[in-house]
Design an enzyme around this catalytic site. Structure first.
Site, short mmCIF file in Angstrom:
data_model
loop_
_atom_site.label_atom_id
_atom_site.label_comp_id
_atom_site.label_asym_id
_atom_site.label_seq_id
_atom_site.Cartn_x
_atom_site.Cartn_y
_atom_site.Cartn_z
N LYS A 124 -43.23 -15.20 12.00
CA LYS A 124 -42.29 -14.20 12.00
C LYS A 124 -41.18 -14.29 11.01
O LYS A 124 -40.68 -13.42 10.21
CB LYS A 124 -41.94 -13.83 13.43
N GLY A 134 -33.44 -9.47 16.73
CA GLY A 134 -32.14 -9.91 16.25
C GLY A 134 -32.42 -10.51 14.72
O GLY A 134 -31.43 -10.07 13.94
N ARG A 148 -26.69 -8.47 22.18
CA ARG A 148 -26.36 -9.45 21.57
C ARG A 148 -25.32 -9.66 20.28
O ARG A 148 -25.00 -8.42 20.07
CB ARG A 148 -27.76 -10.06 20.61
N SER A 165 -27.10 -21.84 12.13
CA SER A 165 -27.54 -20.54 12.51
C SER A 165 -28.42 -20.12 10.97
O SER A 165 -27.81 -19.86 10.05
CB SER A 165 -26.65 -19.34 12.83
N GLN A 222 -29.79 -17.40 10.73
CA GLN A 222 -29.57 -16.07 10.30
C GLN A 222 -28.36 -15.62 9.82
O GLN A 222 -28.39 -14.85 8.70
CB GLN A 222 -29.70 -15.28 11.64
N ASP A 240 -36.27 -21.85 19.31
CA ASP A 240 -37.12 -20.72 19.94
C ASP A 240 -38.20 -21.48 21.01
O ASP A 240 -38.86 -20.77 21.75
CB ASP A 240 -37.77 -20.16 19.02
N LYS A 243 -29.81 -15.46 23.06
CA LYS A 243 -30.97 -14.74 22.58
C LYS A 243 -31.30 -13.83 23.36
O LYS A 243 -30.38 -13.12 23.47
CB LYS A 243 -32.15 -16.03 22.81
N ARG A 282 -31.28 -17.13 27.40
CA ARG A 282 -32.59 -17.94 27.79
C ARG A 282 -32.34 -19.20 28.25
O ARG A 282 -33.31 -19.77 28.87
CB ARG A 282 -33.01 -18.00 26.25
#
Length: 446
Positions: free
Chosen positions: A29, A102, A130, A176, A178, A329, A356, A360
């Site tokens: 992904k 996200g 989020r 992170s 992201q 994850d 998450k 989570r």
């Protein structure tokens, strides 16, 4: 893209015969998102093979279309992107809807922040909960403007990109990928050097793929576990073919199932083995898992291999906090493995799991408790008392979280009683075909 009472998909997994066979789980992904975004920012036509065609990635593809790139599917997993060049996005005439994703939302915020356009970012009910502040704060420093946002800098967000992006040096407050990626993508349109400093190295797919598309990216060690990433701004990215390896986060589910169901012997093909993504494999091997890498190779800068996995007797271990970025994850399915191990497993430093698709950390603990497993949360640590078996018999609330749903179904394949989930519809966001894949290996899910 939201699940409603009319579209709930309850499923139950039951004790399975030995799992056997060879499968290729969907494409990674993280790589799929980045291939679409960088293909859209490049000059020329990028061809992608093995793209994950889950809802998350398709939402990113649609966002690239609305921002002016041509994105087309030419066959299963095969896509072509005709890019607009760095800084070339147009203002979209519709909201960019990222559903449950996200990653897609945050990375595209970075890409838009370097362009003189305004876009509205939104998603489903889960994504609206989020936090986005950690992404928006450095983007504002680079010249973007948050025109409007929901309370707490949550979606929907109206973001105006910078007319003259400013290069910055930014130390990420938490590990992170992201945040790092958003800053680097915004930095593409800025002159000079954009620098990201991270105290714990996170997955490096953005740096690797930026280099693949022709950007000048330098990575240097920073402290005992960190990295300093320097991007030279305003490159002309050139279209480049991308082969997407199988997603190690998706491979985690049949892999753990094969470890737990007695007599199983499964081969997972073409799995990415980037060391910043394989914390789960490292941890499972420490627990005694039989995981063998064969046909080791590289493609497009990413390492991959076939993994042969055989049923194993596992023991409890302590998982250090600094390993979290390499397996963030995978903790829910690792927790399932820990329930079947003998002895105590301690997972440290799980703060990021609280933000998450669901909380989570709490959802994972609930998954175990409702199935008869002893688990406690102390601060940001999770402690699981494994007994070599799990009673099962529970109904798991998935909280619109695909990884909680898949982890619970894996548990049901090996537990003494069946395990049910209230809704498995969101599995399609990351692993379309999960149920068929597990059934093909011999799993009883329905």
């Amino acid at each position: 893209m939201s699940s409603t009472a009319a579209t709930l998909l309850p499923l139950t997994a039951r004790g399975a015969r030995p799992l056997a066979g060879r499968v290729r789980v969907p494409g990674d992904k993280s790589i799929s998102h980045r291939a679409l975004i960088l293909g859209a920012l490049a000059v020329g036509r990028t061809t992608v093979t093995g793209l994950l065609e889950g809802e998350d990635v398709l939402a990113t593809g649609e966002a690239m279309r609305r921002l002016g790139a041509s994105v087309a599917r030419t066959g299963p997993g095969a896509w072509v992107i005709d890019g607009v060049g760095v800084g070339g996005f147009k203002a979209p005439d519709q909201t960019l809807d990222f559903g449950n994703s996200g990653t897609g939302c945050r990375l595209v915020m970075g890409a838009v922040a370097g362009c003189p356009v305004t876009a509205t970012f939104d998603g489903d009910a889960s994504l609206r909960r989020r936090p986005m502040r950690r992404i928006l704060e450095p983007l504002v420093r680079m010249g973007a403007t948050v025109v409007q946002a929901a309370e707490g800098d949550r979606l929907p967000v109206w973001l105006a990109g910078a007319r003259d992006p400013i290069p910055i040096e930014y130390a990420t407050p938490v590990p992170s990928a992201q945040v790092k990626s958003a800053v680097l993508l915004a930095g593409l349109a800025a002159p000079g050097h954009t620098v990201v400093i991270e105290s714990e190295a996170t997955r490096d797919h953005t740096e690797t793929m930026l280099t693949h598309f022709g950007a000048d990216v330098r990575v240097e060690p920073q402290g005992p576990h960190g990295r300093r990433i320097t991007l030279v701004g305003q490159p002309e990215l050139t279209a480049a073919p991308v082969t997407v390896p199988a997603d190690p986060s998706s491979a985690a589910f049949p892999l753990v199932a094969a470890l737990l169901v007695p007599g199983s012997d499964v081969v997972l093909a073409d799995v990415m083995t980037n060391p910043l993504r394989t914390g789960l494999f490292t941890t499972l091997r420490e627990m005694g898992a039989a995981i063998e890498e064969v046909a080791v190779r590289r493609d497009g800068g990413e390492a991959m291999a076939d993994l042969r996995v055989r049923a194993s007797d596992l023991v409890g271990v302590e998982v250090p906090a600094e390993r979290a970025p390499a397996m963030i994850d995978e903790y829910p399915v690792l927790a399932v493995a820990a329930a079947f191990a003998r002895g105590t497993t301690v997972m440290r430093g799980l703060k990021e799991l609280r933000v998450k698709e669901s909380d989570r950390l709490a959802a994972t603990a609930d998954l175990l408790r409702v199935n008869g497993v002893s688990v406690t949360i102390e601060g940001d640590d999770m402690i699981i008392e494994g007994r070599g078996r799990a009673p099962g018999g529970g109904l798991v609330a998935t909280h619109m979280d695909h990884r909680i749903a898949m982890s619970a179904l894996v548990m049901g394949l090996a537990s003494e009683a069946s395990v049910a989930v209230d809704d498995a519809a969101f599995i399609a966001t990351s692993f379309p075909g999960f149920v068929d894949t597990m059934r093909g290996l011999g799993g009883d899910i329905g």
